[in-house]
Design a protein around this motif. Structure first.
Motif, PDB file in Angstrom:
ATOM      1  N   VAL A  36       0.837  -1.202   0.000  1.00 53.60           N
ATOM      2  CA  VAL A  36       0.000   0.000   0.000  1.00 53.60           C
ATOM      3  C   VAL A  36       0.873   1.254   0.000  1.00 53.60           C
ATOM      4  O   VAL A  36       0.594   2.227  -0.714  1.00 53.60           O
ATOM      5  CB  VAL A  36      -0.945   0.001   1.223  1.00 53.60           C
ATOM      6  CG1 VAL A  36      -1.695   1.335   1.323  1.00 53.60           C
ATOM      7  CG2 VAL A  36      -1.944  -1.137   1.134  1.00 53.60           C
ATOM      8  N   VAL A  37       1.938   1.244   0.802  1.00 51.24           N
ATOM      9  CA  VAL A  37       2.872   2.378   0.825  1.00 51.24           C
ATOM     10  C   VAL A  37       3.474   2.593  -0.558  1.00 51.24           C
ATOM     11  O   VAL A  37       3.589   3.731  -1.037  1.00 51.24           O
ATOM     12  CB  VAL A  37       3.983   2.142   1.872  1.00 51.24           C
ATOM     13  CG1 VAL A  37       5.086   3.197   1.739  1.00 51.24           C
ATOM     14  CG2 VAL A  37       3.411   2.173   3.283  1.00 51.24           C
ATOM     15  N   TYR A  42       3.269   6.627  -5.598  1.00 56.63           N
ATOM     16  CA  TYR A  42       3.076   7.135  -6.961  1.00 56.63           C
ATOM     17  C   TYR A  42       2.353   8.485  -6.959  1.00 56.63           C
ATOM     18  O   TYR A  42       2.434   9.233  -7.921  1.00 56.63           O
ATOM     19  CB  TYR A  42       2.238   6.150  -7.782  1.00 56.63           C
ATOM     20  CG  TYR A  42       3.011   4.982  -8.331  1.00 56.63           C
ATOM     21  CD1 TYR A  42       3.629   5.048  -9.578  1.00 56.63           C
ATOM     22  CD2 TYR A  42       3.120   3.801  -7.613  1.00 56.63           C
ATOM     23  CE1 TYR A  42       4.326   3.970 -10.083  1.00 56.63           C
ATOM     24  CE2 TYR A  42       3.818   2.708  -8.112  1.00 56.63           C
ATOM     25  CZ  TYR A  42       4.421   2.806  -9.350  1.00 56.63           C
ATOM     26  OH  TYR A  42       5.125   1.731  -9.849  1.00 56.63           O
ATOM     27  N   VAL A  43       1.614   8.768  -5.877  1.00 58.40           N
ATOM     28  CA  VAL A  43       0.730   9.937  -5.860  1.00 58.40           C
ATOM     29  C   VAL A  43       1.411  11.096  -5.143  1.00 58.40           C
ATOM     30  O   VAL A  43       1.570  11.067  -3.919  1.00 58.40           O
ATOM     31  CB  VAL A  43      -0.599   9.613  -5.161  1.00 58.40           C
ATOM     32  CG1 VAL A  43      -1.552  10.811  -5.245  1.00 58.40           C
ATOM     33  CG2 VAL A  43      -1.225   8.375  -5.764  1.00 58.40           C
ATOM     34  N   PRO A  44       1.821  12.164  -5.844  1.00 55.66           N
ATOM     35  CA  PRO A  44       2.407  13.338  -5.186  1.00 55.66           C
ATOM     36  C   PRO A  44       1.306  14.264  -4.672  1.00 55.66           C
ATOM     37  O   PRO A  44       0.272  14.413  -5.313  1.00 55.66           O
ATOM     38  CB  PRO A  44       3.202  14.007  -6.304  1.00 55.66           C
ATOM     39  CG  PRO A  44       2.458  13.642  -7.546  1.00 55.66           C
ATOM     40  CD  PRO A  44       1.859  12.278  -7.312  1.00 55.66           C
ATOM     41  N   PRO A  56       5.274  12.235  -1.526  1.00 53.49           N
ATOM     42  CA  PRO A  56       4.291  11.183  -1.788  1.00 53.49           C
ATOM     43  C   PRO A  56       3.143  11.174  -0.783  1.00 53.49           C
ATOM     44  O   PRO A  56       3.327  11.506   0.395  1.00 53.49           O
ATOM     45  CB  PRO A  56       5.122   9.910  -1.677  1.00 53.49           C
ATOM     46  CG  PRO A  56       6.203  10.251  -0.694  1.00 53.49           C
ATOM     47  CD  PRO A  56       6.522  11.701  -0.963  1.00 53.49           C
ATOM     48  N   LEU A  57       1.978  10.772  -1.251  1.00 54.68           N
ATOM     49  CA  LEU A  57       0.819  10.631  -0.372  1.00 54.68           C
ATOM     50  C   LEU A  57       1.063   9.569   0.693  1.00 54.68           C
ATOM     51  O   LEU A  57       0.427   9.589   1.752  1.00 54.68           O
ATOM     52  CB  LEU A  57      -0.412  10.264  -1.217  1.00 54.68           C
ATOM     53  CG  LEU A  57      -1.760  10.169  -0.497  1.00 54.68           C
ATOM     54  CD1 LEU A  57      -2.130  11.500   0.129  1.00 54.68           C
ATOM     55  CD2 LEU A  57      -2.837   9.698  -1.463  1.00 54.68           C
ATOM     56  N   SER A  58       1.986   8.666   0.429  1.00 57.31           N
ATOM     57  CA  SER A  58       2.283   7.601   1.397  1.00 57.31           C
ATOM     58  C   SER A  58       2.751   8.151   2.736  1.00 57.31           C
ATOM     59  O   SER A  58       2.634   7.471   3.763  1.00 57.31           O
ATOM     60  CB  SER A  58       3.344   6.654   0.827  1.00 57.31           C
ATOM     61  OG  SER A  58       4.516   7.359   0.461  1.00 57.31           O
ATOM     62  N   GLN A  59       3.279   9.383   2.752  1.00 55.99           N
ATOM     63  CA  GLN A  59       3.714   9.979   4.021  1.00 55.99           C
ATOM     64  C   GLN A  59       2.581  10.043   5.036  1.00 55.99           C
ATOM     65  O   GLN A  59       2.810   9.959   6.241  1.00 55.99           O
ATOM     66  CB  GLN A  59       4.265  11.383   3.781  1.00 55.99           C
ATOM     67  CG  GLN A  59       5.596  11.437   3.068  1.00 55.99           C
ATOM     68  CD  GLN A  59       6.108  12.859   2.911  1.00 55.99           C
ATOM     69  OE1 GLN A  59       5.417  13.820   3.211  1.00 55.99           O
ATOM     70  NE2 GLN A  59       7.324  13.002   2.427  1.00 55.99           N
TER      71      GLN A  59
END
Length: 263
Positions: A36-37, A42-44, A56-59
């Motif tokens: 998932v991370v 991929y998504v800024p 990244p949105l993963s943050q």
């Protein structure tokens, strides 16, 4: 045997044998959340000044992994996901990828340390010392070495020092209690506050190194003062949306809870 018969002897507890686990979290959970991370890498959601790369949105879910898996397993999942993301999504890898990895791991580890496990109740003290040293280094580099005015530093480093205070004060355990609440509204509040705090600590853990490398001047500080808190609030909001959904789903399907989870 009569129904009113009272059993004799010592009470025994039976446990099913589970799958392989790391620090009480099944390896399968770690793999899924690491994936998932990677996907969210991929998504800024914002642009890093100077490098032209996106954050990244993963943050926004690094804290969630610590709350769901615990400190060590959460840090491992975030680290693996961020590491793979560096190669698959270099546009959000940051100027210095190894610093991004450090930020991901320390965020999940600190989030997991918000729990109430008696054996780990003092872990936050060691983390507090680490964050205090990083803040002191950051202040020294900015004020003593580069001549940034104190008031500019205080405003520019707002999310950093506010996160340290929130972590030291009882707000740390307050956020943990809210996240573990059965009231989903309280869970949402706890996730937003906890994400603000943990992402602020992750930012501090990275900026102490990046500022040493890049030394941005006072005009850049002045430009960042209103931007950085907005970015952190965005992390809190996206963490709230994703985290509330994930925790609600985990509770609904009654999935086996990792040993060190706090949700």
């Amino acid at each position: 045997m009569p129904q009113n018969h009272i059993p004799e002897g010592e009470e025994r507890e039976f446990k099913t044998i589970g799958s392989a686990a790391i620090d009480g979290a099944p390896i399968a959970y770690i793999i899924v959340l690491a994936a998932v991370v990677t996907v969210l890498a991929y998504v800024p959601f914002s642009i890093t000044l100077g490098s032209g790369k996106g954050m990244p949105l993963s943050q926004s879910i690094y804290p969630l992994l610590g709350w769901v898996l615990g400190s060590w397993a959460g840090a491992l999942a975030s680290g693996i996901g961020a590491f793979i993301g560096i190669f698959l999504a270099p546009h959000t890898a940051g100027s210095v990828p190894v610093i991004s990895l450090w930020g991901a791991a320390i965020a999940s580890f600190a989030a997991g340390a918000m729990g109430s496990n008696p054996k780990r109740k003092y872990w936050y003290l060691g983390l507090t010392v680490l964050f205090a040293i990083e803040l002191a280094v950051y202040a020294y580099l900015a004020i003593a070495r580069n001549g940034i005015p104190i008031n500019t530093f205080i405003l520019g480093a707002f999310i950093d020092w506010s996160a340290v205070f929130l972590f030291v004060l009882p707000t740390r355990t307050l956020f943990a209690r809210l996240i573990s609440s059965s009231d989903i509204a309280k869970v949402a509040i706890g996730i937003f506050g906890g994400t603000w705090m943990i992402c602020g600590l992750a930012h501090l853990s990275q900026v102490a190194f990046t500022y040493y490398l890049f030394n941005w001047p006072e005009p850049v500080w002045n430009m960042l003062i209103p931007i950085i808190p907005i970015e952190n609030a965005m992390r809190g909001l996206s963490g709230l949306v994703i985290g509330t959904g994930v925790i609600s789903g985990l509770r609904a399907i009654n999935l086996v809870k990792p040993k060190e989870a706090i949700y």
